[in-house]
Scaffold this motif. Structure first.
Motif, PDB file in Angstrom:
ATOM      1  N   THR A  98      50.700  51.225  39.206  1.00  0.00           N
ATOM      2  CA  THR A  98      50.768  51.124  40.659  1.00  0.00           C
ATOM      3  C   THR A  98      49.596  51.867  41.285  1.00  0.00           C
ATOM      4  O   THR A  98      49.013  52.751  40.659  1.00  0.00           O
ATOM      5  N   ASN A  99      49.294  51.513  42.514  1.00  0.00           N
ATOM      6  CA  ASN A  99      48.300  52.281  43.263  1.00  0.00           C
ATOM      7  C   ASN A  99      48.963  53.525  43.825  1.00  0.00           C
ATOM      8  O   ASN A  99      50.179  53.573  44.057  1.00  0.00           O
ATOM      9  N   ALA A 100      48.189  54.561  44.040  1.00  0.00           N
ATOM     10  CA  ALA A 100      48.729  55.847  44.473  1.00  0.00           C
ATOM     11  C   ALA A 100      49.394  55.758  45.844  1.00  0.00           C
ATOM     12  O   ALA A 100      50.405  56.428  46.094  1.00  0.00           O
ATOM     13  N   ASP A 101      48.859  54.948  46.739  1.00  0.00           N
ATOM     14  CA  ASP A 101      49.416  54.876  48.089  1.00  0.00           C
ATOM     15  C   ASP A 101      50.818  54.284  48.098  1.00  0.00           C
ATOM     16  O   ASP A 101      51.679  54.732  48.866  1.00  0.00           O
ATOM     17  N   SER A 102      51.069  53.287  47.265  1.00  0.00           N
ATOM     18  CA  SER A 102      52.425  52.727  47.172  1.00  0.00           C
ATOM     19  C   SER A 102      53.393  53.768  46.630  1.00  0.00           C
ATOM     20  O   SER A 102      54.519  53.917  47.121  1.00  0.00           O
ATOM     21  N   LEU A 103      52.955  54.505  45.621  1.00  0.00           N
ATOM     22  CA  LEU A 103      53.806  55.545  45.038  1.00  0.00           C
ATOM     23  C   LEU A 103      54.102  56.635  46.056  1.00  0.00           C
ATOM     24  O   LEU A 103      55.222  57.140  46.138  1.00  0.00           O
ATOM     25  N   GLU A 104      53.121  56.985  46.848  1.00  0.00           N
ATOM     26  CA  GLU A 104      53.269  58.075  47.813  1.00  0.00           C
ATOM     27  C   GLU A 104      54.161  57.682  48.983  1.00  0.00           C
ATOM     28  O   GLU A 104      54.809  58.556  49.589  1.00  0.00           O
ATOM     29  N   ASP A 128      43.592  52.640  41.200  1.00  0.00           N
ATOM     30  CA  ASP A 128      43.309  51.933  42.438  1.00  0.00           C
ATOM     31  C   ASP A 128      43.936  50.545  42.387  1.00  0.00           C
ATOM     32  O   ASP A 128      44.023  49.934  41.322  1.00  0.00           O
ATOM     33  N   GLN A 129      44.373  50.032  43.560  1.00  0.00           N
ATOM     34  CA  GLN A 129      45.049  48.733  43.587  1.00  0.00           C
ATOM     35  C   GLN A 129      44.188  47.596  43.053  1.00  0.00           C
ATOM     36  O   GLN A 129      44.704  46.568  42.623  1.00  0.00           O
ATOM     37  N   CYS A 144      52.785  45.366  37.245  1.00  0.00           N
ATOM     38  CA  CYS A 144      51.886  46.189  38.055  1.00  0.00           C
ATOM     39  C   CYS A 144      51.890  45.747  39.502  1.00  0.00           C
ATOM     40  O   CYS A 144      52.222  44.605  39.827  1.00  0.00           O
ATOM     41  N   ILE A 145      51.543  46.689  40.373  1.00  0.00           N
ATOM     42  CA  ILE A 145      51.272  46.402  41.780  1.00  0.00           C
ATOM     43  C   ILE A 145      49.758  46.367  41.927  1.00  0.00           C
ATOM     44  O   ILE A 145      49.071  47.311  41.560  1.00  0.00           O
ATOM     45  N   SER A 146      49.238  45.258  42.446  1.00  0.00           N
ATOM     46  CA  SER A 146      47.794  45.061  42.467  1.00  0.00           C
ATOM     47  C   SER A 146      47.380  44.310  43.720  1.00  0.00           C
ATOM     48  O   SER A 146      48.182  43.592  44.333  1.00  0.00           O
ATOM     49  N   SER A 147      46.121  44.460  44.104  1.00  0.00           N
ATOM     50  CA  SER A 147      45.566  43.669  45.205  1.00  0.00           C
ATOM     51  C   SER A 147      45.028  42.330  44.707  1.00  0.00           C
ATOM     52  O   SER A 147      44.562  41.513  45.494  1.00  0.00           O
ATOM     53  N   GLU A 148      45.094  42.104  43.405  1.00  0.00           N
ATOM     54  CA  GLU A 148      44.638  40.844  42.809  1.00  0.00           C
ATOM     55  C   GLU A 148      45.704  39.771  43.013  1.00  0.00           C
ATOM     56  O   GLU A 148      46.861  39.939  42.618  1.00  0.00           O
ATOM     57  N   ALA A 149      45.314  38.656  43.627  1.00  0.00           N
ATOM     58  CA  ALA A 149      46.282  37.609  43.962  1.00  0.00           C
ATOM     59  C   ALA A 149      46.481  36.588  42.853  1.00  0.00           C
ATOM     60  O   ALA A 149      47.550  35.971  42.749  1.00  0.00           O
TER      61      ALA A 149
END
Length: 298
Positions: A98-104, A128-129, A144-149
């Protein structure tokens, strides 16, 4: 076929960083570990491990490592599907990137009831996402959580929604560094706060709006989501922060939206292998459904 014991020794050395620690993990002697790794290197015709402190893999060793990690993950998934859980635990274990911002901000609160109810433990890997997708490609994680579509072969992708980022700073910081407004020239002197060297969001926005690359202004690297936001709140610099993380600070006037035109929505996606265990199916369903209420839908 690859010899099981030799591959097991290779993995143990890479993951522990030394032949001695690998021997402790495998309950054999260090010389036995050495012989097994040497035998594997001889069979494959390549040096796989650089004998340093800690040990490091060569390029060919990295290729083998990714294959073995992927193979191990698939085996774990299969055993969980057949048995429901591993023999030595009443809990299911899932590897998630996961990206840190989602976890936070939202991830743990969203999945917490499911983790407790379904007896799931999670091994979280933070990146990083834009990078978490690579951990799926190498078979290190189940999802995973990703910005890749785009879909990877053998995977399914669900759109979660978008996280909105704002360029913020304290009112005092604005008065000191941008008393005459945010301009190309003032940006050359004002310190920025950037998450890490993989985080391109801040630099991309400044390039787009002002034509300044990251070498044109001073900046802090602070690779902790909580400390990153704290650094901005302490007036060390200005930076791109998820709106969901600083809603109270914005309402109270402790932080201000410094550059409204810098507002950016980053779409996030949930990727998982088509062949997934029952616990991951349940977690996927909860995550995708709850994200509709938490994240921006566009």
């Amino acid at each position: 076929m690859l010899p099981h014991k030799s591959c097991e020794a290779f993995l143990a050395v890479v993951e522990t960083g030394s032949f001695e620690q690998a021997a402790i993990r495998l309950h054999i002697t260090a010389s036995a570990v050495t012989l097994r790794v040497q035998s594997l290197e001889k069979q494959l015709g390549h040096t796989l491990i650089l004998r340093e402190r800690p040990c490091r893999v060569t390029a060919m060793g990295q290729t083998l490592l990714e294959h073995l990690q992927h193979q191990r993950l698939m085996e774990q998934n299969l055993l969980q599907q057949l048995k429901g859980k591993s023999e030595d635990s009443s809990f299911y274990k899932l590897n998630i990137a996961t990206n840190a911002d989602s976890l936070e901000t939202w991830l743990l609160a969203t999945i917490q009831p499911t983790l407790i109810q379904e007896k799931i433990t999670i091994n979280l890997m933070i990146d990083d996402q834009s990078q978490t997708h690579q951990l799926m490609e190498t078979g290190v994680v189940n999802a995973c959580i990703s910005s890749e579509a785009s879909n990877m072969k053998g995977c399914i992708t669900h759109k979660l929604g978008a996280m909105r980022y704002l360029m913020v700073a304290t009112p005092e910081f604005q008065r000191i560094w941008f008393k005459n407004g945010v301009t190309r020239e003032s940006l050359r002197h004002a310190p920025a706060v950037i998450f890490n060297d993989k985080d391109q969001l801040h630099s991309d926005v400044i390039v787009k709006l002002f034509g300044l690359n990251i070498q044109s202004y001073p900046y802090h690297f602070i690779p902790s989501a909580a400390a990153f936001s704290e650094a901005i709140s302490l007036g060390l610099g200005f930076g791109m922060v998820p709106e969901i993380q600083i809603q109270n600070e914005l309402k109270q006037g402790k932080l201000i939206n410094l550059i409204p035109s810098a507002e950016t929505d980053v779409n996030l996606y949930w990727h998982h292998w088509k062949q997934q265990s029952e616990p991951l199916k349940i977690l996927t369903h909860v995550l995708v459904q709850q994200a509709q209420n938490i994240m921006i839908q566009n």
